[in-house]
Design a protein around this motif. Structure first.
Motif, PDB file in Angstrom:
ATOM      1  N   GLN A  80      -2.859  -8.121  18.615  1.00 14.01           N
ATOM      2  CA  GLN A  80      -3.364  -8.625  17.201  1.00 14.01           C
ATOM      3  C   GLN A  80      -2.531 -10.182  16.854  1.00 14.01           C
ATOM      4  OE1 GLN A  80      -4.629  -5.288  14.273  1.00 14.01           O
ATOM      5  NE2 GLN A  80      -3.221  -4.693  15.569  1.00 14.01           N
ATOM      6  N   PHE A  97       0.620  -1.246   0.030  1.00 12.90           N
ATOM      7  CA  PHE A  97      -0.084  -0.060  -0.102  1.00 12.90           C
ATOM      8  C   PHE A  97       0.717   1.263  -0.202  1.00 12.90           C
ATOM      9  CE2 PHE A  97      -2.934  -3.168   1.613  1.00 12.90           C
ATOM     10  CZ  PHE A  97      -4.090  -2.920   0.589  1.00 12.90           C
ATOM     11  N   ALA A 114      -7.489 -10.672  12.562  1.00 13.25           N
ATOM     12  CA  ALA A 114      -6.985 -10.156  13.764  1.00 13.25           C
ATOM     13  C   ALA A 114      -7.817  -9.036  14.187  1.00 13.25           C
ATOM     14  CB  ALA A 114      -5.625 -10.273  13.870  1.00 13.25           C
ATOM     15  N   PHE A 115      -7.820  -8.781  15.650  1.00 16.03           N
ATOM     16  CA  PHE A 115      -8.176  -7.652  16.027  1.00 16.03           C
ATOM     17  C   PHE A 115      -7.702  -7.357  17.278  1.00 16.03           C
ATOM     18  CE2 PHE A 115     -11.644 -10.143  17.939  1.00 16.03           C
ATOM     19  CZ  PHE A 115     -11.982  -9.298  19.210  1.00 16.03           C
ATOM     20  N   ILE A 127       1.574  -5.384   6.623  1.00 14.39           N
ATOM     21  CA  ILE A 127       0.218  -5.028   7.544  1.00 14.39           C
ATOM     22  C   ILE A 127       0.386  -5.428   8.883  1.00 14.39           C
ATOM     23  CG2 ILE A 127      -2.359  -5.374   7.534  1.00 14.39           C
ATOM     24  CD1 ILE A 127      -1.130  -3.976   5.127  1.00 14.39           C
ATOM     25  N   ALA A 143      -3.991  -8.655   2.552  1.00 10.82           N
ATOM     26  CA  ALA A 143      -4.404  -8.041   3.875  1.00 10.82           C
ATOM     27  C   ALA A 143      -4.183  -6.659   4.094  1.00 10.82           C
ATOM     28  CB  ALA A 143      -3.143  -8.731   5.068  1.00 10.82           C
ATOM     29  N   VAL A 144      -5.313  -6.313   4.969  1.00 12.06           N
ATOM     30  CA  VAL A 144      -5.501  -4.845   4.993  1.00 12.06           C
ATOM     31  C   VAL A 144      -5.412  -4.422   6.263  1.00 12.06           C
ATOM     32  CG1 VAL A 144      -6.992  -2.772   4.341  1.00 12.06           C
ATOM     33  CG2 VAL A 144      -6.806  -4.726   2.871  1.00 12.06           C
ATOM     34  N   ARG A 145      -4.839  -3.199   6.778  1.00 12.05           N
ATOM     35  CA  ARG A 145      -5.015  -2.644   8.214  1.00 12.05           C
ATOM     36  C   ARG A 145      -6.110  -1.764   8.209  1.00 12.05           C
ATOM     37  NH1 ARG A 145      -0.112   0.146  10.957  1.00 12.05           N
ATOM     38  NH2 ARG A 145       1.026  -1.735  10.660  1.00 12.05           N
ATOM     39  N   GLY A 146      -6.931  -1.759   9.275  1.00 15.12           N
ATOM     40  CA  GLY A 146      -7.941  -0.878   9.381  1.00 15.12           C
ATOM     41  C   GLY A 146      -8.978  -0.971  10.661  1.00 15.12           C
ATOM     42  N   ASN A 147      -9.437   0.170  11.097  1.00 11.82           N
ATOM     43  CA  ASN A 147     -10.549   0.170  12.049  1.00 11.82           C
ATOM     44  C   ASN A 147     -11.694  -0.568  11.890  1.00 11.82           C
ATOM     45  OD1 ASN A 147      -8.480   1.670  13.328  1.00 11.82           O
ATOM     46  ND2 ASN A 147      -9.775   3.397  13.948  1.00 11.82           N
ATOM     47  N   ALA A 175      -9.166  -1.993  16.398  1.00  7.17           N
ATOM     48  CA  ALA A 175      -8.287  -2.029  15.142  1.00  7.17           C
ATOM     49  C   ALA A 175      -8.039  -3.540  14.691  1.00  7.17           C
ATOM     50  CB  ALA A 175      -6.592  -1.781  15.839  1.00  7.17           C
ATOM     51  N   GLY A 176      -8.173  -3.551  13.238  1.00  7.89           N
ATOM     52  CA  GLY A 176      -7.970  -4.917  12.868  1.00  7.89           C
ATOM     53  C   GLY A 176      -7.061  -5.199  11.700  1.00  7.89           C
ATOM     54  N   VAL A 177      -7.026  -6.347  11.291  1.00  7.94           N
ATOM     55  CA  VAL A 177      -6.483  -6.928  10.091  1.00  7.94           C
ATOM     56  C   VAL A 177      -7.511  -7.640   9.128  1.00  7.94           C
ATOM     57  CG1 VAL A 177      -4.476  -8.046   8.902  1.00  7.94           C
ATOM     58  CG2 VAL A 177      -4.026  -6.804  11.171  1.00  7.94           C
TER      59      VAL A 177
END
Lengths: 139, 400
Positions: free
Chosen positions: B157, A40, A67-68, B265, A93-97, A84-86
Motif C-alpha cells: 500500500q 479511531f 492506496a490498496f 492508518i 484516512a480510514v483503513r478498510g477492505n 485491503a485499502g486506505v
C-alpha cells in the motif's frame, strides 16, 4: 463475510467501537479539541499536539481509494484474496477492505470513489451477530 | 563535539539457512570476525550494544559475552524493529562521541529462516461470546476484516500510495526493481539467494500482496553482523594498515516518525526517512550526488521505490524516472543494493542494519571482489523499522 448494507438485526454488536450501527451506519473518530487530529482507537492523548481532550465526530461515509493491495497470502484463518485499502473520507484516512468488487487490479483502481457498507462477521453462541464494515464502489 | 568515529572491524556471516546454529552462534561468529578484522580483543572493548528481536530474551548481549569474553563492560540490549542493528551501531557511536569509551562493539543476530509471513497483531482464539478487546474495542481479529496487518500488504500500500500521488508506477515497474536486486545478488557470495530471475519469472511467481510477488519480498533467513568502532585517538594507536582500512562514520542518525495525517492508518515511512537523510547529509557535509553506492531497506520492491525519493537520490516525486534511467543498477550513477538487498541477500532482522553498513564498508575498502563498485569513496546505509524507526549512516573511505 456477507455484505448486506447495514441490515437491522435484533441482537448485534459492531466489530469495533468506532463503527456505529444505529441509523445510517457510519464511523466515528476521536478528534483532538486543540488541533483537530483524528484517531479511531482509545486515546490517552494527541500525538500531534499533546492535547488530552477529544470529542467524537462522524466520519464521511463516502471517500476515495488512496492506496490498496490485494492480499493473497495471510495468517491462518484469514480468507484470501481480499482487497485491503486506505480510504480518504473527506480528509480523514480510514483503513478498510474494499468489498463487492472482484479482487483484481483491473477492477480495483486507485482514486475510485467508494462508500461505507456493513456486513456480518458471524453469530456467537448467544445468537448475537457481529457486524463489520468495508467500502464498496460508489459509482 | 567529540572527534570522528571510525569503523576498524566489521563482519557478517553468510546469510541463509543455518539449521545447526542458534542466535548466540551467529552473534559470536560475527563478533569474533569483527574483532579479528579490527586486530582487537574483547578486553579492548569498552561497550557492547547487542540486537536480537525475535529470540525472546532480554539479555542477548550478556549471552554473547559468555562466549566471547565476560569483561564487565556495560551492555546495552537494543530492540527497534528492523532498525535494531542500526540502533546498536548508533548506541556504540554515541558512546564514543560522548567520550564514554574509545572502543565500541555493536552486533545483531537473528534466526528467521522458515518464519513465514510476519503479521502485525494477532489475537488469541475467539470464545463463544463476542467480547471487546484492545484499543479498538474489537470483538474479533481485525487482520483481513479491516485491511491488512501483514508486512507485504502494508508495504504494498505504501508503494501504491506513492504511485497514486506521483503516477508512473505499475506492477511491472515494481517487478523490475526486484529484477535488479536479484541480478546484483549473483555477485555476492554471502547472499542467501544468488539467483537471477527474469522479469517474467518475478511477475508470474506466487502473489503475496499485489503488487508484491514472492521474489519481491524480503527473504527471511538467519544471519549475524558485528562492527567495531573507535575514536580518533584510539585509531592513531592502531597499526598503519588498520588505519588505512578504517572507514569514517561521517553521519550516524536515528529518527522516529513525527505525526502526519493518516500515519495511524497506514504507517508513514517517508517523513522520518527524509528527516534522517537530511540530518545525515548535513552532519556529513555530503550531497546525495556524492554517493558512490547506497544500501537501502528494500524489505519489499514497493519500499525501494519510495526510498529513492526519501533518501533524496532523486527530486521529490521523481523515483519512477530515476529508476527508469538505470541509475540504480550497479553500472548506473547511484548503484542501489549491489549486495542484492533484502529481497535476495536476505533479512535476518537484527543483523540487517549492520549488514548494510558492512556492504558499504567493504566497497569503500576496495575489498568487494567481483561486485566492487570502482573507486567507491562515499556510501550510505539505510534501514527502517516499522513502528517507526529509521537509521541512516554515511560512510567515507579514510584519506590516510
Amino acid at each position: 463475510m456477507a455484505w448486506c448494507g447495514g441490515r437491522v438485526s435484533a441482537h448485534r454488536v459492531p466489530l469495533v467501537d468506532y463503527l456505529i450501527l444505529e441509523g445510517e451506519p457510519h464511523l466515528v473518530a476521536h478528534e483532538c479539541l486543540a488541533c483537530g487530529a483524528r484517531y479511531f482507537d482509545r486515546r490517552n492523548g494527541c500525538a500531534a499536539c499533546e492535547g488530552a481532550e477529544f470529542r467524537d465526530v462522524d466520519v464521511a461515509t463516502e471517500g476515495e481509494l488512496r492506496a490498496f493491495t490485494i492480499v493473497s497470502s495471510a495468517a491462518a484463518g484469514v480468507p484470501v484474496p481480499f482487497v485491503a485499502g486506505v480510504i480518504d473520507c473527506g480528509g480523514t484516512a480510514v483503513r478498510g477492505n474494499v468489498v463487492n468488487i472482484p479482487a483484481d487490479p483491473e477492477h480495483v483502481v486507485l482514486g475510485m470513489k467508494v462508500r461505507l457498507t456493513t456486513g456480518s462477521i458471524g453469530t456467537d453462541a448467544a445468537g448475537v451477530e457481529a457486524v463489520g464494515y468495508g467500502f464498496e464502489p460508489a459509482d | 563535539m567529540a572527534g570522528n568515529v571510525w569503523i576498524v572491524g566489521i563482519h557478517m556471516t553468510k546469510f541463509g539457512r543455518h539449521p545447526t546454529l542458534d542466535t548466540v552462534d551467529l552473534g559470536t561468529e560475527a563478533i569474533r570476525g569483527a574483532l579479528a578484522d579490527a586486530g582487537l580483543r574483547m578486553r579492548d572493548v569498552g561497550l557492547l550494544a547487542a540486537g536480537n528481536l525475535m529470540g525472546g530474551g532480554g539479555s542477548f548481549g550478556q549471552r554473547l559475552q559468555k562466549q566471547v569474553g565476560q569483561t564487565g563492560i556495560p551492555v546495552f540490549n537494543v530492540a527497534n524493529a528492523c532498525a535494531t542493528g542500526a540502533t546498536a551501531l548508533r548506541v556504540a557511536v554515541m558512546a564514543i562521541r560522548a567520550g564514554e569509551t574509545e572502543v565500541g562493539l555493536a552486533v545483531g543476530a537473528e534466526k528467521l529462516s522458515g518464519a513465514g509471513l510476519l503479521a502485525g497483531g494477532t489475537r488469541a482464539e475467539e470464545g463463544d461470546r463476542w467480547s471487546r478487546e484492545g484499543r479498538y474495542g474489537a470483538v474479533a481479529a481485525l487482520d483481513g476484516r479491516v485491511g491488512t496487518e501483514t508486512m507485504p500488504g502494508v508495504f504494498a500500500q505504501i508503494g501504491m500510495e506513492y504511485g497514486h500521488r506521483y503516477g508512473g508506477t505499475s506492477f511491472e515497474l515494481f517487478a523490475r526493481i526486484s529484477e535488479k536486486n536479484h541480478a546484483h545478488s549473483t555477485l555476492n557470495p554471502l547472499a542467501a539467494y544468488q539467483k537471477r530471475f527474469t522479469l517474467k519469472q518475478i511477475m508470474n511467481d506466487v502473489m503475496i500482496a499485489y503488487p508484491n510477488t514472492r521474489p519481491m519480498c524480503s527473504a527471511n533467513c538467519d544471519g549475524g553482523a558485528a562492527v567495531v568502532v573507535v575514536s580518533d585517538s584510539k585509531l592513531r594507536t592502531l597499526p598503519i594498515e588498520q588505519q588505512r582500512r578504517a572507514v569514517k562514520i561521517s553521519a550516524s542518525v536515528l529518527t522516529s516518525d513525527p505525526w502526519q495525517d493518516g500515519c495511524q492508518i497506514l504507517p508513514d515511512i517517508n517523513t522520518l526517512t527524509r528527516a534522517a537523510a537530511e540530518q545525515a547529509y548535513e552532519q556529513a557535509g555530503v550531497d546525495p550526488e556524492d554517493l558512490d553506492l547506497v544500501e537501502l531497506h528494500d524489505c519489499f520492491a514497493t519500499a525501494e521505490l519510495v526510498h529513492y525519493d526519501n533518501l533524496k537520490l532523486c527530486p521529490q516525486g521523481g523515483a519512477v524516472d530515476f529508476f527508469n534511467s538505470g541509475a540504480t543498477w550497479r553500472d548506473g550513477t547511484t548503484p542501489v543494493n549491489v549486495s542484492g538487498g533484502l529481497e535476495s541477500k536476505g533479512h535476518p532482522i537484527a543483523a540487517t542494519g549492520i549488514a548494510n553498513v558492512w556492504e558499504v564498508v567493504t566497497h569503500l575498502r576496495g575489498e568487494a571482489g567481483h561486485r566492487q563498485i570502482t573507486d567507491a569513496r562515499v556510501g550510505l546505509a539505510h534501514v527502517i523499522g516499522l513502528g517507526n524507526a529509521c537509521g541512516v549512516h554515511i560512510l567515507e573511505k579514510a584519506v590516510a
